[in-house]
Structure formats: C-alpha cells, structure tokens
Scaffold this motif. Structure first.
Motif, PDB file in Angstrom:
ATOM      1  N   SER A 149       0.849  -1.194   0.000  1.00  0.00           N
ATOM      2  CA  SER A 149       0.000   0.000   0.000  1.00  0.00           C
ATOM      3  C   SER A 149       0.883   1.242   0.000  1.00  0.00           C
ATOM      4  CB  SER A 149      -0.888  -0.002   1.241  1.00  0.00           C
ATOM      5  OG  SER A 149      -0.101   0.229   2.407  1.00  0.00           O
ATOM      6  N   PRO A 150       0.333   2.396  -0.391  1.00  0.00           N
ATOM      7  CA  PRO A 150       1.106   3.640  -0.345  1.00  0.00           C
ATOM      8  C   PRO A 150       1.665   3.942   1.035  1.00  0.00           C
ATOM      9  CG  PRO A 150      -0.866   3.951  -1.662  1.00  0.00           C
ATOM     10  CD  PRO A 150      -0.976   2.589  -1.052  1.00  0.00           C
ATOM     11  N   LEU A 151       0.926   3.597   2.110  1.00  0.00           N
ATOM     12  CA  LEU A 151       1.415   3.855   3.462  1.00  0.00           C
ATOM     13  C   LEU A 151       2.657   3.034   3.769  1.00  0.00           C
ATOM     14  CD1 LEU A 151      -1.870   4.131   5.565  1.00  0.00           C
ATOM     15  CD2 LEU A 151      -0.307   5.965   4.909  1.00  0.00           C
ATOM     16  N   ASP A 152       2.691   1.789   3.287  1.00  0.00           N
ATOM     17  CA  ASP A 152       3.887   0.966   3.472  1.00  0.00           C
ATOM     18  C   ASP A 152       5.084   1.600   2.780  1.00  0.00           C
ATOM     19  OD1 ASP A 152       2.587  -1.022   4.940  1.00  0.00           O
ATOM     20  OD2 ASP A 152       1.913  -2.032   3.122  1.00  0.00           O
ATOM     21  N   VAL A 153       4.861   2.077   1.559  1.00  0.00           N
ATOM     22  CA  VAL A 153       5.942   2.705   0.795  1.00  0.00           C
ATOM     23  C   VAL A 153       6.437   3.953   1.512  1.00  0.00           C
ATOM     24  CG1 VAL A 153       6.568   3.766  -1.400  1.00  0.00           C
ATOM     25  CG2 VAL A 153       5.033   1.792  -1.367  1.00  0.00           C
ATOM     26  N   THR A 158      10.617   6.755   3.875  1.00  0.00           N
ATOM     27  CA  THR A 158      10.973   7.789   4.846  1.00  0.00           C
ATOM     28  C   THR A 158      12.153   7.347   5.700  1.00  0.00           C
ATOM     29  OG1 THR A 158       8.684   8.578   4.934  1.00  0.00           O
ATOM     30  CG2 THR A 158      10.117   9.222   6.741  1.00  0.00           C
ATOM     31  N   LEU A 159      12.158   6.081   6.113  1.00  0.00           N
ATOM     32  CA  LEU A 159      13.276   5.564   6.895  1.00  0.00           C
ATOM     33  C   LEU A 159      14.578   5.631   6.090  1.00  0.00           C
ATOM     34  CD1 LEU A 159      11.814   2.402   8.699  1.00  0.00           C
ATOM     35  CD2 LEU A 159      12.352   4.632   9.692  1.00  0.00           C
ATOM     36  N   LEU A 193       4.892  10.846  -1.597  1.00  0.00           N
ATOM     37  CA  LEU A 193       4.584   9.462  -1.930  1.00  0.00           C
ATOM     38  C   LEU A 193       3.146   9.105  -1.569  1.00  0.00           C
ATOM     39  CD1 LEU A 193       7.832   7.662  -0.721  1.00  0.00           C
ATOM     40  CD2 LEU A 193       7.290   8.473  -2.997  1.00  0.00           C
ATOM     41  N   LYS A 194       2.631   9.737  -0.535  1.00  0.00           N
ATOM     42  CA  LYS A 194       1.307   9.406  -0.019  1.00  0.00           C
ATOM     43  C   LYS A 194       0.192   9.904  -0.928  1.00  0.00           C
ATOM     44  CE  LYS A 194      -0.847   9.391   4.564  1.00  0.00           C
ATOM     45  NZ  LYS A 194      -0.765   9.970   5.926  1.00  0.00           N
ATOM     46  N   LEU A 475       6.810   9.730  -7.665  1.00  0.00           N
ATOM     47  CA  LEU A 475       7.198   8.338  -7.823  1.00  0.00           C
ATOM     48  C   LEU A 475       7.111   7.887  -9.261  1.00  0.00           C
ATOM     49  CD1 LEU A 475       6.376   5.569  -5.284  1.00  0.00           C
ATOM     50  CD2 LEU A 475       8.457   6.115  -6.494  1.00  0.00           C
ATOM     51  N   ASN A 476       6.899   8.783 -10.186  1.00  0.00           N
ATOM     52  CA  ASN A 476       7.259   8.476 -11.565  1.00  0.00           C
ATOM     53  C   ASN A 476       8.719   8.857 -11.665  1.00  0.00           C
ATOM     54  OD1 ASN A 476       4.822   7.604 -12.560  1.00  0.00           O
ATOM     55  ND2 ASN A 476       4.105   9.677 -12.933  1.00  0.00           N
TER      56      ASN A 476
END
Length: 477
Positions: A149-153, A158-159, A193-194, A475-476
């Motif tokens: 999911s976008p949240l995982d990405v 971010t890390l 990204l979100k 993210l393109n």
C-alpha cells in the motif's frame, strides 16, 4: 722420494681442486636454479599484479561502447519488467533519449551525457548494474500478486531517506512540525509518496529502492521543490536518474564559468547586454544567496565540504547551482563525521570542513569551525576579485572595498564558538553563525549591489530548465 712425494702431493692438490670445482658447479647449478625460480615467480607476480591494476583502471575507463552496453542492459531489464521509471519508455521504446557521450566513471559511478526530448541531460548511477543494489527485503516476503500500500511505501522510503541524509528521528522532532522549508525533509518526501491513490508495483518499488540507496539522488530529489541552488532531477529509469545539464566551472577559467553561453541567451541590463564583470557580480550575489539559503532555510544547516569551481554551475539566469553534492551534509551527519579522535587541529579537517581539537579530551569538536561562506570567499571570490584580474579598475574605491571585504571574509570563521560545544540545539540558522560572519556577508552583499547599480545592470534572471509537457512526479521517478 722428494720428486715422488712432490708428484704425489701435486696430484692430491689437483684432485682436491677438481673436487672443489665439481662441488662449486653443483652449488652454482642449484643456486642458479633457485635464482631462476625466484625470478620466474617474481615476474609472474608482477605480471599478474599489472593485469589486475590494468583491469581496475580499464573498469573505470570511460568508453562509449561500454556506456551503450550499460543502457542496453537497463532496457533489457525494463523489457523483462524488473525495473521501471518515467524515462524508461522514452529510452527503450520510443527512442526519445539520444546517447551523446560518456563523461566519466569514478569508483563505480557512471555519468553519461544524453538528450531527452531534445534537451541535454546527464544520466547518473552510483553503481553500474541494477543487481548491485541491495533489494528491498520486504519484497521477498510479499506475495507476487499482492502489492504494498502507499502507506507501506511511505514508511520504508521515509526511513531510507532519513538514514541517507543522516537525519535522526529525534533530531527532526526537536524542531516541531513547522511548515514551509523548516518541515522535516523526510516527512516532505513521505507526503509526496502518499498522494498516490493506487498501490506500487514490484518494479516500481525495486527501482525506487535502488535510487534511494544513492545519496546524491536522495539529496537532490528531496530538495527538488525547496531550492533553486541544486540540480533538478528530471526523471529516472531503474537505477539511473537524469538531472539537468549544466556546464561546470573550471579553475583555469578567469571567470570560472563560461559566460559565452549566457551572453547569447539575451540577458541584458538597462543599458544593453551585460558585460562579463557585471555577470560575475551577479553570479557572486547568487553564491551569497546560496550560502544564506543553506545556512538558514532548512531544519538543519547544510554544509558543503568540497567547494571548488568544478562542483558548481550556472543556469542561463546566472543562478549558481551545486551539481556535485556527494560531499554535502546536514548538521547531524556533519557532527558525526567531525567527532573523531585527535592529537591536533590538523586531525579535525574533513576536506573543506574543519573543527578544533580538544586536547584535554583528545577529541575533535563535533561542530564545524569554518563556514561555507569562508571557504567560498577563499576559493571562489579571491581569485575573481584579485587586482591581477581587475587591472586598471583594481584601484577604484568600490573595488578596493570589495577586495578588503573578501579578504576579511576568507579569514572569518563562521562556525560555533567553542563555549557552545557542549550546549544543546543543532538546527540550522542563527545560532551557528557568529555576528562577524553575518556582518561580512551583509557587507559583500551591499558592495556587489552597489557595483551592479554603478554598472547600470538591472532586472532579474529567468527560471530553470523546464521539460516541455513533461513533469517529474514524486514516484514516476
């Protein structure tokens, strides 16, 4: 008796001499064989070492054939669905990316000049092969049909951004959630990204992860919308990313930058086309703006530790751009680099960034002693405004005042005072700059502005390179 004895004794000595000769020949034969074997072994080692050195030199030798093979391999991976990016189709399918030449290979880093949709660009990658980058571990445990999911990405990216820029989470949280340029850089990346509604494919995640492992890409991409003084990332395909093409400076050029290309772009002041000295003054003002921007406009001060003409370029509007940021560090990472054991101040120099040695603790201060402004005055401004280059104009009052200000600037340390070393804080901006350094900055700004007014130059430059009909989105990549 005597004659017989003499003959007998002479024969004994002759036999002894023959025996010694025979033993000597045997010893020499063995010794010669040993020497020959040692020579042969030494020659073998030398030739193999020469071959290894030759191969290592050739591996970093920039050739067009090798560069084209690298891009062909990238397109094969795109065709297999292993990588992706907003430049891949233009590069591998539509033929809209035209290879021009190989610029240089250095420690594995590949830098290639090309034209993308008619505009000159620079293609870069820290490593030659996509497979050389560490894969995103979570993909090994993710079902092929299942997508993150976008949240995982956002979480993983971010890390990685925080780790790459040397920004610890607690350091960012100290400054609160302020808006604008003082927001957390990693959070700004996460917000971009979100914004995407759909999930990311495995090829997108793998390509993104290879890019995030390249500090220069991360640095430029995060600052993309925050600064006009860094090169713009225009797109990417797999582990290669494209940045705007800008002609770098050269120490052997008296103006450092090639002003001919700028002159033909039609920039002019109130009295007509700008002279070379007027352009130099404007570029100097842009350097001052960059220094102030890097010192004050981010959560943490940004330190440039490799300041030389080749690491900067100018756009056609005379904006100074940092084009090689491998040695640029935010304050937290700068402290980690400087915080080393020492026996003298000489042990506390990291290229153009230096601190002092605390002899009682035998430890370098983690706070930088000099400043971006001081080094730029020393390495850029002093050659520019030397009496030798100015000629007859060197004696003019404003030019003399400028030379004195530059000299003072090159001798003014703009870092944190020693007594502040054990204090808290660490953000960029005011606390880290001495009042004297601020005064010198303001003096230079005033003198250069007055020189421009005397020369009759006016007007502001234009914008940066813009890809017609093509926007590089978050993210393109």
């Amino acid at each position: 008796m005597l004659p017989g004895g003499l003959v007998s004794g002479g024969g004994g000595r002759g036999g002894g001499l023959c025996l010694l000769r025979w033993l000597g020949l045997r010893l020499w034969s063995r010794r010669g064989t040993l020497v020959f074997a040692l020579l042969w072994f030494g020659s073998w080692l030398f030739l193999n070492g020469l071959v290894l050195v030759h191969r290592s030199i050739l591996s970093d030798y920039c050739t067009d054939d090798k560069s084209k093979r690298i891009l062909q391999r990238l397109c094969l991976e795109f065709g297999e669905g292993s990588v992706t990016g907003d430049m891949c189709e233009d590069l591998c399918v539509l033929g809209l990316v035209e290879y021009k030449r190989c610029l240089y290979y250095e420690n594995g880093k590949k830098v290639i000049e090309a034209r993308w949709r008619g505009n000159p660009v620079i293609l870069k990658s820290k490593l030659e092969n996509f497979s050389s980058y560490e894969p995103l571990g979570i993909l090994d445990y993710q079902d092929t049909a299942e997508e993150l999911s976008p949240l995982d990405v956002v979480f993983y990216a971010t890390l990685e951004v925080r780790n790459s820029l040397g920004l610890a989470e607690e350091d960012e949280d100290e400054d609160g959630g302020g808006g604008g340029n003082n927001s957390s850089l990693a959070r700004l990346w996460g917000k971009k990204l979100k914004n995407r509604d759909k999930s990311y494919s495995r090829a997108e995640l793998a390509s993104l992860w290879s890019l995030l492992q390249q500090e220069e890409y991360t640095f430029l991409r995060v600052l993309q919308d925050l600064s006009t003084h860094v090169a713009k990332v225009l797109g990417s395909c797999g582990h290669f990313y494209a940045v705007e093409y800008l002609s770098a400076g050269h120490a052997w050029d008296q103006n450092i930058f090639s002003l001919d290309e700028v002159a033909v772009s039609g920039l002019q002041g109130a009295r007509g086309r700008w002279t070379a000295r007027e352009m130099v003054h404007r570029i100097a003002l842009s350097f001052l703006d960059m220094v102030w921007h890097f010192d004050n406009d981010f959560t943490h001060k940004l330190h440039l530790c490799d300041i030389k003409p080749e690491n900067f370029a100018i756009r056609k509007d005379l904006t100074v751009v940092a084009i090689d940021v491998d040695m640029a560090f935010f304050e937290p990472k700068m402290r980690d680099i400087l915080d080393q054991n020492c026996s003298s101040d000489d042990d506390c120099n990291f290229f153009d960034c230096s601190s002092r040695c605390n002899l009682s603790k035998r430890r370098c201060s983690p706070r930088r002693r000099n400043s971006n402004l001081q080094v730029i005055c020393e390495k850029i401004f002093r050659p520019w405004f030397s009496p030798t280059l100015l000629g007859a104009k060197a004696g003019l009052p404003l030019q003399v005042e400028l030379q004195r200000a530059v000299q003072e600037c090159s001798e003014t340390e703009g870092g944190v005072e020693d007594r502040e070393e054990d204090g808290g804080g660490g953000g960029g901006g005011g606390g880290g700059e001495t009042a004297r350094s601020r005064d010198v900055h303001q003096r230079l700004l005033n003198i250069l502005t007055r020189l421009l007014q005397e020369g009759g130059a006016s007007g502001e430059g234009g914008g940066a390179w813009e890809g017609k009909g093509h926007v590089h989105t978050a993210l393109n990549f």
